[in-house]
Design an enzyme around this catalytic site. Structure first.
Site, mmCIF file in Angstrom:
data_model
loop_
_atom_site.group_PDB
_atom_site.id
_atom_site.type_symbol
_atom_site.label_atom_id
_atom_site.label_comp_id
_atom_site.label_asym_id
_atom_site.label_seq_id
_atom_site.Cartn_x
_atom_site.Cartn_y
_atom_site.Cartn_z
ATOM 1 N N SER A 43 0.829 -1.197 0.000
ATOM 2 C CA SER A 43 0.000 0.000 0.000
ATOM 3 C C SER A 43 0.869 1.256 0.000
ATOM 4 O O SER A 43 1.716 1.430 -0.874
ATOM 5 C CB SER A 43 -0.963 -0.044 1.196
ATOM 6 O OG SER A 43 -1.981 0.917 1.056
ATOM 7 N N ASP A 157 -5.777 -3.295 -2.390
ATOM 8 C CA ASP A 157 -4.726 -2.971 -1.433
ATOM 9 C C ASP A 157 -4.061 -4.227 -0.868
ATOM 10 O O ASP A 157 -4.727 -5.154 -0.415
ATOM 11 C CB ASP A 157 -5.351 -2.161 -0.289
ATOM 12 C CG ASP A 157 -4.330 -1.487 0.588
ATOM 13 O OD1 ASP A 157 -3.532 -2.203 1.219
ATOM 14 O OD2 ASP A 157 -4.337 -0.247 0.666
#
Length: 314
Positions: A43, A157
């Site tokens: 991320s 993510d």
């Protein structure tokens, strides 16, 4: 014949706006003479890690420390249909302008970004191809960014599967791993504070939504207003109801905390850096200076352990 110098790996964890702490960590490590040979990120960790490996960390730091809320919202291209509120094209254009580009295989250090396959739940290690595509997939926070279509998969993510990518760093050949956990002190932070919520607290979500709605074309304002009405909690007697972003952020924190604990129990790093970032929220990207300072502080606190392990790498 001399022994091979141990390779240092840096595993940069997920944490949205708290990820600016990674900048302070990398800076503090460099000042201590510690240079990672391998960098992996999940991320926001993939974004900062890519900037570092591409030689653009200074540019990213300068931008993050000076950015305003209006500039941040300007990167949030609202999409009123699909799997998220933000399309992400403007973020990709920003990274391109910043120079975080090229092919992963051509970077001067081994690098990997972690994403999650939307339909299988498997973690995906992005070790080749476009740097921009890898980072875009890795930062696709569910409920915020639309999923990224890459290599025939819809990706989300990486924090959903591997919030602190120690395993990836080890697989790429690191002998000594420094990992960064941005979410260790977040779960439960609202339990005492919930009854003390003020109008300023409840207004933060409204302010965020208001700024987002400024970016919506006039033709879509009615639809946007309808979305905003269900994103914002309705006034009611008793304790204020949590808003959309509060629920989303807390849910992600809980999930990542449990996953991180499980993963790290089976594959611990040599040194764990834990910046204290509980007061920085999911979307507080304009608080980079605070996060960077906390990142530096976490390195100073861990320096005895760093020196003990890294003496092997001299």
């Amino acid at each position: 014949m001399s022994a091979r110098k141990p390779r240092i790996g840096l595993a940069l964890g997920s944490g949205s706006a708290r990820g600016w702490a990674h900048i302070g960590i990398i800076d503090a490590l460099a000042e201590a003479g510690i240079e990672p040979d391998i960098v992996c990120g999940t991320s926001i960790g993939s974004l900062v890690g890519a900037a570092y490996v591409a030689g653009r960390l200074g540019d990213l730091r300068q931008w993050a420390e000076a950015v305003t809320w209006r500039e941040i919202v300007g990167l949030m291209d609202i999409r009123l249909s699909g799997g998220g509120l933000i399309d992400g094209k403007d973020v990709v254009a920003f990274l391109d302008k910043l120079g975080i580009t090229g092919i992963i295989e051509a970077l001067p250090k081994p690098f990997a970004a972690v994403a999650t396959d939307l339909f299988t739940g498997r973690e995906i290690w992005l070790q080749s191809g476009s740097v921009l595509d890898a980072v875009r997939a890795s930062i696709a926070i569910p409920g915020i960014f639309t999923p990224a279509w890459l290599d025939g998969k819809w990706l989300l993510d990486g924090g959903l599967a591997n919030p602190v990518p120690v395993s990836v760093t080890r697989a790429l050949g690191a002998d000594i791993i420094i990992a960064v956990n941005l979410n260790s002190d977040l779960v439960g932070r609202h339990t005492v504070e919930a009854s003390k919520t003020t109008e300023a607290d409840t207004g933060s979500t409204g302010a965020f939504l208001g700024r987002l709605l400024e970016q919506v074309p006039a033709a879509a304002r009615v639809q946007a207003a309808q979305i905003a009405s269900w994103l914002s909690p309705e006034p009611a007697s008793g304790p204020p109801a949590p808003g959309y972003f509060d629920v989303l952020a807390t849910s992600i924190n809980i999930m990542q905390d449990h996953i991180t604990r499980t993963r790290l129990a089976g594959e611990p790093p040599h040194v764990m850096l834990v910046p204290r970032l509980r007061d920085i929220g999911l979307m507080d990207y304009d608080r980079a200076a605070e996060a960077i300072a906390e990142g530096r502080a976490s390195v100073a606190q861990a320096m005895p352990a760093l020196e003990r392990y890294l003496s092997q790498a001299v």
